[in-house]
Design a protein around this motif. Structure first.
Motif, PDB file in Angstrom:
ATOM      1  N   VAL A  97     -34.953 -52.252  53.746  1.00  0.00           N
ATOM      2  CA  VAL A  97     -34.019 -53.353  54.006  1.00  0.00           C
ATOM      3  C   VAL A  97     -32.664 -53.079  53.365  1.00  0.00           C
ATOM      4  O   VAL A  97     -31.672 -53.723  53.702  1.00  0.00           O
ATOM      5  CB  VAL A  97     -34.599 -54.694  53.506  1.00  0.00           C
ATOM      6  CG1 VAL A  97     -33.728 -55.863  53.922  1.00  0.00           C
ATOM      7  CG2 VAL A  97     -36.018 -54.908  54.036  1.00  0.00           C
ATOM      8  N   VAL A 150     -34.629 -51.284  58.870  1.00  0.00           N
ATOM      9  CA  VAL A 150     -33.810 -52.412  59.318  1.00  0.00           C
ATOM     10  C   VAL A 150     -32.433 -51.889  59.696  1.00  0.00           C
ATOM     11  O   VAL A 150     -31.706 -51.350  58.852  1.00  0.00           O
ATOM     12  CB  VAL A 150     -33.711 -53.509  58.245  1.00  0.00           C
ATOM     13  CG1 VAL A 150     -32.729 -54.600  58.685  1.00  0.00           C
ATOM     14  CG2 VAL A 150     -35.088 -54.122  57.991  1.00  0.00           C
ATOM     15  N   SER A 195     -33.573 -54.499  64.482  1.00  0.00           N
ATOM     16  CA  SER A 195     -32.111 -54.575  64.424  1.00  0.00           C
ATOM     17  C   SER A 195     -31.653 -56.014  64.597  1.00  0.00           C
ATOM     18  O   SER A 195     -31.645 -56.545  65.715  1.00  0.00           O
ATOM     19  CB  SER A 195     -31.480 -53.691  65.504  1.00  0.00           C
ATOM     20  OG  SER A 195     -31.654 -52.328  65.193  1.00  0.00           O
ATOM     21  N   VAL A 248     -40.659 -57.911  61.508  1.00  0.00           N
ATOM     22  CA  VAL A 248     -41.153 -56.811  60.678  1.00  0.00           C
ATOM     23  C   VAL A 248     -42.660 -56.925  60.497  1.00  0.00           C
ATOM     24  O   VAL A 248     -43.401 -55.937  60.632  1.00  0.00           O
ATOM     25  CB  VAL A 248     -40.448 -56.818  59.303  1.00  0.00           C
ATOM     26  CG1 VAL A 248     -41.058 -55.753  58.383  1.00  0.00           C
ATOM     27  CG2 VAL A 248     -38.949 -56.576  59.460  1.00  0.00           C
TER      28      VAL A 248
END
Length: 274
Positions: A97, A150, A195, A248
């Protein structure tokens, strides 16, 4: 590196169907102590995973995770994380992240070499180095390994004023993630990307403020400028971090067992092209 043990969790994994439950999985969230990272930690822990959260600063509120306080961009970070994973007995899930932009507004001419290097370090090279250190542990996870990077929709629709270097770094991360997915799938490690578009968080407010200060606008006008630069958001709002964390959680679960090398966009319809 400073380590902390997590608070006790009642009945982890309760309420999740088997395909989405993560009971028995060991997860590391890099950049997991604040913001979106903390939301991912909570989501994985709720599904039953034993979670490590790595970050530079302690979370403002308690997280259901073991804390590893370190700077993920530091040269020694991959080795420290690999040591922690080995001591924990292995790793099944790795989520990156760490990212963001602190470059000045003003377009390409306002960006120095130092700005470019900083954006590349935090948005691309940190993930590359940590993956290199931790893939051996994931490959040993008996066909259960999963990595999620990410990214950002700016990889496909960059905002030139203020985040051009960030967008270029995320585009490189997108390409790297796809290539890594093809390499690691035969070894039982699935690599995918989430994304987001705009996220309702502190980073959005900071960007709005930078844009406002550069053009003599109010903070509210700075926020509207972000919407305008994106061409509008059909949903009418930015995503909440918990909504992105759900994406996620899905990608690292058995419900996504055949999903490899994909990019899951969470942007409220901002990208309007096919």
């Amino acid at each position: 590196m400073q380590e902390n043990t997590p608070p006790s969790r009642p009945d982890p994994g309760a309420g999740y169907p088997p395909a989405l439950a993560l009971v028995g999985s060991r997860a590391l969230v890099v950049g997991g102590t604040r913001g979106l990272g903390a939301a991912v930690v909570r989501r994985l822990a709720a599904a039953g995973a034993d979670v490590w959260a790595a970050g530079r600063s302690a979370p403002p509120t308690a997280l259901p995770a073991r804390l590893l306080l370190l700077d993920a961009t530091a040269a020694e970070a991959p080795g420290l994380l690999a040591d922690a994973v080995a001591e924990a007995g292995g790793l099944d899930i790795l989520v990156h992240v760490v990212g963001g932009s602190s470059a000045p507004a003003g377009g390409h001419a306002a960006l120095t070499d130092a700005d470019w290097q900083r954006e590349l370090e935090i948005n691309l090279l940190t993930a590359v180095r940590i993956d290199r250190a931790l893939v051996p542990a994931l490959s040993a996870a008996t066909d259960r390994g999963a990595i999620v990077h990410v990214g950002s929709i700016q990889a496909r629709m960059p905002i030139h004023d203020g985040t051009l270097a960030y967008a270029a770094a995320k585009a490189a991360l997108r390409t790297y993630s796809k290539g890594l997915a093809n390499e690691l799938a035969p070894r039982g490690v699935r690599v995918n990307m989430v994304s987001p578009g705009g996220i309702e968080n502190e980073s959005k407010s900071a960007l709005a403020l930078r844009l406002a200060q550069a053009e003599g606008l109010s903070p509210e006008e700075g926020e509207q400028k972000i919407f305008d630069l994106l061409g509008g958001v059909p949903l009418g709002r930015f995503a909440d971090p918990d909504e992105i964390a759900e994406a996620v959680g899905f990608l690292v679960s058995d419900a996504a067992a055949s999903i490899v090398g994909t990019e899951l966009v969470v942007d409220g319809g901002t990208i309007k092209t096919v």
